[in-house]
Design an enzyme around this catalytic site. Sequence first.
Site, PDB file in Angstrom:
ATOM      1  N   HIS A 172       0.885  -0.812  -0.274  1.00  0.00           N
ATOM      2  CA  HIS A 172       0.313   0.131   0.188  1.00  0.00           C
ATOM      3  C   HIS A 172       0.446   0.857  -0.067  1.00  0.00           C
ATOM      4  CE1 HIS A 172      -4.182  -1.773   0.783  1.00  0.00           C
ATOM      5  NE2 HIS A 172      -3.134  -2.734   0.882  1.00  0.00           N
ATOM      6  N   ASP A 385       3.113   9.323  -0.631  1.00  0.00           N
ATOM      7  CA  ASP A 385       1.744   8.540  -0.540  1.00  0.00           C
ATOM      8  C   ASP A 385       2.251   7.387  -1.948  1.00  0.00           C
ATOM      9  OD1 ASP A 385       0.121   7.972   0.712  1.00  0.00           O
ATOM     10  OD2 ASP A 385      -1.029  10.083   1.082  1.00  0.00           O
TER      11      ASP A 385
END
Length: 500
Positions: A172, A385
């Site tokens: 992720h 991110d």
Amino acid sequence: MSRKRNERLVVVSNRLPFSFRQDAAGGWRAEPGGGGLVTALLPVLRHRGGTWIGWTGAAGQDEGLAAALDAVGTGAGYALKAVPLTAGEVENFYLGFSNEIVWPLFHDLQSLCNFDPAYWRIYCEVNRRFAEVVRENCGPGDFIWVHDYHLMNVATELRGMGVDSRIGFFLHIPFPSLDLFLKLPWRMSLIEALLRFDLIGFQTARDRRNFVQCVRALVKGAEVEGRGQVLLVTALGRTLRVGSFPISIDYNAFMRQAAAAEVGERARELHRLLPNRKLILGIDRLDYTKGIPLRLKAFHNLLARRPGLRERVSFIQVVVPSREDIPQYRDLKTEIEQLVGKINGSFVNPGGWVPVWYVYRSLSRLDLLAYYRAADIALVTPLKDGMNLVAKEYCACSIEEDCALILSEFAGAAAQLGRSALLVNPYDIEGVADAIHRAYHMDRGERQARMRRLRRSIREYDVFWWVDSFLRAAITKDLRAFPLPENLTVDEAADYSLPF
Ligand code: GDG
């Protein structure tokens, strides 16, 4: 045994999709974790049958907890199995190796890493414990889907136990460049561990490319074939699939909920409280990767250089408490509060305009949706991110389509949304201030056209698409079934070129 029973899905993640807390009388209460991952996996788990394995969030385990897990699993439609962890394991595995080494290094913040050798040993032990619970709960035909950076050793442990089921892994967070990855004292063990999965999914083509470069550099004779969304990597005597699968949200659910009357009312109330101005919104977990101090500095710079915008904008920054046990997170909170104080102290109009509204708590779903719906400009400027779901949720909730998204080039979401968002370098304080100024003055037609394109892409490639494409990549025989999706940048060269 039925076909359904043979092809069960076994999901493995650090945390279970429910957190369990003990009340004063010793009974266990379960609270749903929510989130897009749970929503997306639920239909697959119910249809194929399945199990979710993870830590409950509570140290230790007792019989009451096991009964609570069974009861919650029965209600949810899939089995829940807990991996018990002691307080010491949580300290070294979760706070230590995962969050003081992998998290900063994989977000390009090497100087924040604490390469304590004790962490690695416990990380391996805890991964073995997860693998043991998986082995006890899976059958030969099951597909095991492991999630995230806490559990990169699980396939190695399972293979060591003789489990030969197909095992997929989704990361992720970003995967770092070769130069950074080489700093990791356990780089060889970790790359070898990852090569024991059958499919590895990354958020973007850039992360996948970084991984492939690390494999080529560290593993002699490694070969990579194919192009497009899924590649074949042959190394250490086996072949695995490596792809990029940008995670997303349940777009329709967000859109529907944002359209509810009470959300609209709460959003209007925010505009009544803060009248005659545009609302700028930031929503982040308390985390140094999210770029909150630099964003505040950009807002300060905007007010200093563009006095015409004073009293015309308010910046609502929501910070959700997270990992407060780690000293760097406490320092970050202090830094944010000092910056908010500095901006408000410099520009406040006593009795009237307050430039920054700072909220330090977790919002209810209703408030979250209302903030999204009320905001005229979203400021999503992480230093790095994996994806950033706030950017996607904001667009999904913007049902009037009359608003703008300012997005960091270094969010995974930029690969998909970069052409219609205003892309910024979060380190460029004046550049971010200028982007806010531009968004403020953007004409309605341009705002709507950009937001419409953003929403179309997120609707098309939603979280159900994400689950489906990952699972298809794991089982399909013919990898040509994965053409390049039109609106998604999975071409490596394109992922590296800036859109301006
Ligand atoms: C990791 C990766 C990747 C936030 N505040 C509240 C609240 N939230 C919810 C948002 C969103 C989620 O938290 C945050 O997701 P992000 O994607 O922005 O960030 P991470 O937590 O760092 O997630 C990231 C993600 O995994 C998925 O792969 O995109 O890159 O770092 O869903 O809505 N929810 C509620 N109240 C809040 O105050 N209810």
